[in-house]
Design a protein around this motif. Structure first.
Motif, PDB file in Angstrom:
ATOM      1  N   VAL A  40       0.840  -1.209   0.000  1.00 56.36           N
ATOM      2  CA  VAL A  40       0.000   0.000   0.000  1.00 56.36           C
ATOM      3  C   VAL A  40       0.872   1.255   0.000  1.00 56.36           C
ATOM      4  O   VAL A  40       0.626   2.212  -0.747  1.00 56.36           O
ATOM      5  CB  VAL A  40      -0.958   0.002   1.209  1.00 56.36           C
ATOM      6  N   ILE A  41       1.900   1.255   0.832  1.00 53.41           N
ATOM      7  CA  ILE A  41       2.803   2.412   0.894  1.00 53.41           C
ATOM      8  C   ILE A  41       3.521   2.596  -0.440  1.00 53.41           C
ATOM      9  O   ILE A  41       3.697   3.726  -0.907  1.00 53.41           O
ATOM     10  CB  ILE A  41       3.809   2.238   2.050  1.00 53.41           C
ATOM     11  N   THR A  42       3.913   1.498  -1.066  1.00 55.43           N
ATOM     12  CA  THR A  42       4.549   1.570  -2.385  1.00 55.43           C
ATOM     13  C   THR A  42       3.580   2.150  -3.406  1.00 55.43           C
ATOM     14  O   THR A  42       3.957   3.000  -4.235  1.00 55.43           O
ATOM     15  CB  THR A  42       5.000   0.169  -2.839  1.00 55.43           C
ATOM     16  N   PHE A  43       2.322   1.729  -3.353  1.00 54.39           N
ATOM     17  CA  PHE A  43       1.300   2.244  -4.268  1.00 54.39           C
ATOM     18  C   PHE A  43       1.097   3.747  -4.053  1.00 54.39           C
ATOM     19  O   PHE A  43       1.005   4.510  -5.032  1.00 54.39           O
ATOM     20  CB  PHE A  43      -0.025   1.510  -4.046  1.00 54.39           C
ATOM     21  N   ILE A  44       1.047   4.186  -2.815  1.00 52.13           N
ATOM     22  CA  ILE A  44       0.842   5.610  -2.515  1.00 52.13           C
ATOM     23  C   ILE A  44       2.001   6.441  -3.062  1.00 52.13           C
ATOM     24  O   ILE A  44       1.792   7.523  -3.634  1.00 52.13           O
ATOM     25  CB  ILE A  44       0.687   5.827  -0.996  1.00 52.13           C
ATOM     26  N   SER A  45       3.222   5.939  -2.917  1.00 48.10           N
ATOM     27  CA  SER A  45       4.376   6.681  -3.441  1.00 48.10           C
ATOM     28  C   SER A  45       4.305   6.798  -4.959  1.00 48.10           C
ATOM     29  O   SER A  45       4.695   7.828  -5.535  1.00 48.10           O
ATOM     30  CB  SER A  45       5.678   5.995  -3.012  1.00 48.10           C
ATOM     31  N   THR A  46       3.810   5.756  -5.608  1.00 49.71           N
ATOM     32  CA  THR A  46       3.663   5.785  -7.066  1.00 49.71           C
ATOM     33  C   THR A  46       2.555   6.756  -7.466  1.00 49.71           C
ATOM     34  O   THR A  46       2.667   7.445  -8.489  1.00 49.71           O
ATOM     35  CB  THR A  46       3.354   4.381  -7.599  1.00 49.71           C
ATOM     36  N   LEU A  47       1.510   6.817  -6.661  1.00 45.53           N
ATOM     37  CA  LEU A  47       0.418   7.752  -6.913  1.00 45.53           C
ATOM     38  C   LEU A  47       0.904   9.205  -6.806  1.00 45.53           C
ATOM     39  O   LEU A  47       0.527  10.053  -7.616  1.00 45.53           O
ATOM     40  CB  LEU A  47      -0.713   7.502  -5.911  1.00 45.53           C
ATOM     41  N   ILE A  48       1.751   9.487  -5.828  1.00 43.33           N
ATOM     42  CA  ILE A  48       2.301  10.838  -5.654  1.00 43.33           C
ATOM     43  C   ILE A  48       3.133  11.244  -6.866  1.00 43.33           C
ATOM     44  O   ILE A  48       3.191  12.418  -7.252  1.00 43.33           O
ATOM     45  CB  ILE A  48       3.143  10.909  -4.361  1.00 43.33           C
ATOM     46  N   LEU A  49       3.765  10.254  -7.487  1.00 42.24           N
ATOM     47  CA  LEU A  49       4.617  10.537  -8.630  1.00 42.24           C
ATOM     48  C   LEU A  49       3.838  11.118  -9.809  1.00 42.24           C
ATOM     49  O   LEU A  49       4.402  11.886 -10.603  1.00 42.24           O
ATOM     50  CB  LEU A  49       5.345   9.257  -9.060  1.00 42.24           C
ATOM     51  N   LEU A  50       2.566  10.789  -9.928  1.00 42.41           N
ATOM     52  CA  LEU A  50       1.757  11.273 -11.056  1.00 42.41           C
ATOM     53  C   LEU A  50       1.710  12.801 -11.110  1.00 42.41           C
ATOM     54  O   LEU A  50       2.099  13.396 -12.125  1.00 42.41           O
ATOM     55  CB  LEU A  50       0.353  10.671 -10.997  1.00 42.41           C
TER      56      LEU A  50
END
Length: 285
Positions: free
Chosen positions: A207-217
């Motif tokens: 989940v934390i990895t997904f959130i970091s990827t979401l921030i990258l957008l």
């Protein structure tokens, strides 16, 4: 010393990617100036290679005994005893001093940032890897300095473009690091490394990895939002960020090593594409 041992000592593939990132940012900084000094570009590439190689060399000296424990690193020249610590130290110091000398010739800010990156990577991030997952955050700082160094080598001031280049690479490193840590977690544990967000391959880490990827957008769209690039970069960044985000979602959904490996390879493609598009679609200040 064999060439193959030198390649492993300096982590050649990683060093190449770092120098590539810095060289692209140098060209972006040159566009701000309105001209490209190709001699300085060559100095940046040589100096950047030497400084990055030195940091990796110091990292391997510090982790020599730990590298011996892991299958992935046991054949490096130090743990395999094909090279002594003293030899590696001399090589690392020579590359670090020469590389810093070359980079400071471009300007003092470039030289200072280069020394800072070596110290932070080798002597802060490296020992933290066994203590806490916070090591990933610390390591992301020197990991994001190459585009900043490349930019100020051409345009010696830290402006909004420099911070955007730093920010994109800084945020990108979290899904990149964690995807690698997920794939190599079994090997890392042999050396006591704790790099996943929770220290385990579990849903909270995914989940934390997904959130970091979401921030990258949104971060990847900053060049367009600040009117430093055109619509081409915005479209390419959005598309690749959504693909990257899907890969992170797939890891969160399955918690499988296969999904983490897909995310890892996606990260290798993502960054150079976005940086190259920033260069090609750059419209200035």
């Amino acid at each position: 010393m064999k060439l193959s041992d030198f390649v492993k000592l300096v982590k050649f593939r990683l060093t190449f990617l770092v120098v590539f990132s810095a060289s692209i940012s140098f060209l972006i900084g040159s566009k701000v100036n309105g001209y490209i000094n190709w001699e300085n570009w060559a100095i940046l590439i040589v100096g950047g290679f030497l400084v990055t190689s030195a940091a990796n060399c110091f990292n391997e000296i510090i982790e020599k005994d730990l590298d011996r424990m892991m299958k992935r690193t046991s054949d490096r020249p130090l743990p395999a005893e094909r090279m002594t610590t003293g030899q590696a130290l001399v090589i690392g110091l020579f590359m670090g001093i020469l590389g810093t000398y070359l980079l400071q010739k471009l300007n003092l800010l470039t030289g200072f940032l280069s020394v800072f990156s070596i110290i932070l990577y080798a002597f802060a991030y490296t020992p933290l890897k066994r203590k806490s997952p916070i090591a990933v955050f610390v390591g992301a700082i020197p990991g994001a300095l190459p585009p900043l160094i490349g930019y100020v080598a051409a345009h010696p001031q830290i402006d909004d473009i420099a911070l955007i280049l730093f920010g994109i690479q800084f945020v990108w490193q979290f899904p990149h690091f964690w995807a690698i840590a997920w794939v190599l977690d079994d090997d890392y544990k042999l050396a006591g490394f704790r790099l996943l967000p929770t220290g385990k391959r579990n849903l909270p880490s995914a989940v934390i990895t997904f959130i970091s990827t979401l921030i990258l957008l949104p971060v990847s769209l900053l060049p367009w939002l600040y009117n430093h690039s055109g619509m081409y970069l915005a479209i390419v960044s959005a598309v690749f960020s959504l693909i990257f985000l899907y890969q992170a979602f797939n890891l969160m959904r399955t918690l499988e090593i296969k999904a983490a490996r897909s995310l890892m390879f996606g990260s290798f493609l993502y960054l150079p594409v976005v940086q190259l598009m920033f260069l090609f679609d750059f419209i200035g200040k």
